[in-house]
Design a protein around this motif. Structure first.
Motif, PDB file in Angstrom:
ATOM      1  N   THR A  88       0.830  -1.202   0.000  1.00  0.00           N
ATOM      2  CA  THR A  88       0.000   0.000   0.000  1.00  0.00           C
ATOM      3  C   THR A  88       0.870   1.260   0.000  1.00  0.00           C
ATOM      4  O   THR A  88       0.592   2.212  -0.731  1.00  0.00           O
ATOM      5  CB  THR A  88      -0.929  -0.005   1.231  1.00  0.00           C
ATOM      6  N   GLU A  89       1.914   1.256   0.799  1.00  0.00           N
ATOM      7  CA  GLU A  89       2.785   2.421   0.913  1.00  0.00           C
ATOM      8  C   GLU A  89       3.450   2.738  -0.430  1.00  0.00           C
ATOM      9  O   GLU A  89       3.571   3.901  -0.813  1.00  0.00           O
ATOM     10  CB  GLU A  89       3.856   2.196   1.988  1.00  0.00           C
ATOM     11  N   THR A  92       0.757   4.103  -2.889  1.00  0.00           N
ATOM     12  CA  THR A  92       0.335   5.434  -2.445  1.00  0.00           C
ATOM     13  C   THR A  92       1.389   6.486  -2.784  1.00  0.00           C
ATOM     14  O   THR A  92       1.056   7.594  -3.209  1.00  0.00           O
ATOM     15  CB  THR A  92       0.037   5.430  -0.933  1.00  0.00           C
ATOM     16  N   TRP A  95       1.135   7.238  -6.440  1.00  0.00           N
ATOM     17  CA  TRP A  95      -0.117   7.976  -6.656  1.00  0.00           C
ATOM     18  C   TRP A  95       0.053   9.457  -6.313  1.00  0.00           C
ATOM     19  O   TRP A  95      -0.326  10.331  -7.073  1.00  0.00           O
ATOM     20  CB  TRP A  95      -1.224   7.349  -5.814  1.00  0.00           C
ATOM     21  N   GLU A  96       0.620   9.704  -5.129  1.00  0.00           N
ATOM     22  CA  GLU A  96       0.777  11.088  -4.673  1.00  0.00           C
ATOM     23  C   GLU A  96       1.621  11.910  -5.649  1.00  0.00           C
ATOM     24  O   GLU A  96       1.328  13.072  -5.907  1.00  0.00           O
ATOM     25  CB  GLU A  96       1.357  11.111  -3.267  1.00  0.00           C
ATOM     26  N   THR A  99      -0.364  12.603  -9.029  1.00  0.00           N
ATOM     27  CA  THR A  99      -1.514  13.508  -8.941  1.00  0.00           C
ATOM     28  C   THR A  99      -1.155  14.966  -9.205  1.00  0.00           C
ATOM     29  O   THR A  99      -2.049  15.783  -9.413  1.00  0.00           O
ATOM     30  CB  THR A  99      -2.210  13.417  -7.564  1.00  0.00           C
ATOM     31  N   LEU A 108      -8.016   7.129  -5.062  1.00  0.00           N
ATOM     32  CA  LEU A 108      -7.305   5.971  -4.535  1.00  0.00           C
ATOM     33  C   LEU A 108      -7.981   5.503  -3.262  1.00  0.00           C
ATOM     34  O   LEU A 108      -8.152   6.285  -2.317  1.00  0.00           O
ATOM     35  CB  LEU A 108      -5.843   6.347  -4.264  1.00  0.00           C
ATOM     36  N   GLY A 109      -8.385   4.242  -3.241  1.00  0.00           N
ATOM     37  CA  GLY A 109      -9.045   3.687  -2.072  1.00  0.00           C
ATOM     38  C   GLY A 109      -9.330   2.212  -2.270  1.00  0.00           C
ATOM     39  O   GLY A 109      -9.045   1.647  -3.330  1.00  0.00           O
ATOM     40  N   LEU A 116      -6.358  -1.593  -2.689  1.00  0.00           N
ATOM     41  CA  LEU A 116      -6.186  -0.184  -3.027  1.00  0.00           C
ATOM     42  C   LEU A 116      -6.230  -0.057  -4.539  1.00  0.00           C
ATOM     43  O   LEU A 116      -5.567  -0.818  -5.251  1.00  0.00           O
ATOM     44  CB  LEU A 116      -4.837   0.300  -2.491  1.00  0.00           C
ATOM     45  N   ASP A 131      -2.857   0.051  -8.494  1.00  0.00           N
ATOM     46  CA  ASP A 131      -3.503  -0.801  -7.504  1.00  0.00           C
ATOM     47  C   ASP A 131      -2.491  -1.661  -6.773  1.00  0.00           C
ATOM     48  O   ASP A 131      -1.344  -1.788  -7.179  1.00  0.00           O
ATOM     49  CB  ASP A 131      -4.620  -1.653  -8.117  1.00  0.00           C
TER      50      ASP A 131
END
Length: 139
Positions: A88-89, A92, A95-96, A99, A108-109, A116, A131
């Motif tokens: 997940t880390e 994420t 993703w950050e 964006t 993202l969720g 994710l 994902d």
């Protein structure tokens, strides 16, 4: 982490994945909208919500059938870039960074098929799907 070309079709994903497997070898996996419990249009229940061909030679491609409720133009959104990670880390963090200047298409969720999941169009117009990899259980 790996990046995979994600091809988008309107009803031809199953045929395309089967063809690519015949060309490159490997294993094909497909999940229909019905399998995932995500049928919004009954006539599309057996279309591919997620599919993949993965071969030992390194070939990998993903594909799905764009639902009729969403716009689709083969010349404009024929593919996504899919980034799949195990943590997940890790996902994420990518993703950050992606964006920055992006349009978020799916925040993202958690998703029914992945711990994710998110989709965005970056500032250059490229659609990215990120994902966290999970085993799919169709039962």
């Amino acid at each position: 982490m790996n990046a995979v070309t994600h091809l988008n079709f309107r009803g031809d994903a199953r045929a395309a994945l089967t063809f690519y497997r015949s060309v490159f070898g490997g294993d094909v996996a497909m999940v229909t909208y019905k399998d995932a419990g995500n049928v919004q249009e009954p006539s599309e229940a057996d279309q591919v919500m997620w599919g993949q061909v993965a071969a030992d030679n390194g070939f990998r491609v993903m594909a799905y059938d764009v639902p009729s409720r969403l716009p689709w133009n083969q010349g404009e959104n024929a593919f996504f870039v899919s980034v799949r990670g195990e943590a997940t880390e890790e996902v994420t963090a990518y993703w950050e960074k992606l964006t920055d200047g992006a349009t978020i298409l799916q925040p993202l969720g958690p998703a029914p098929w992945a711990p994710l999941y998110g989709m965005l169009k970056d500032r250059f117009g490229i659609t990215w799907v990120l994902d966290v990899i999970s085993e799919y259980d169709a039962s």
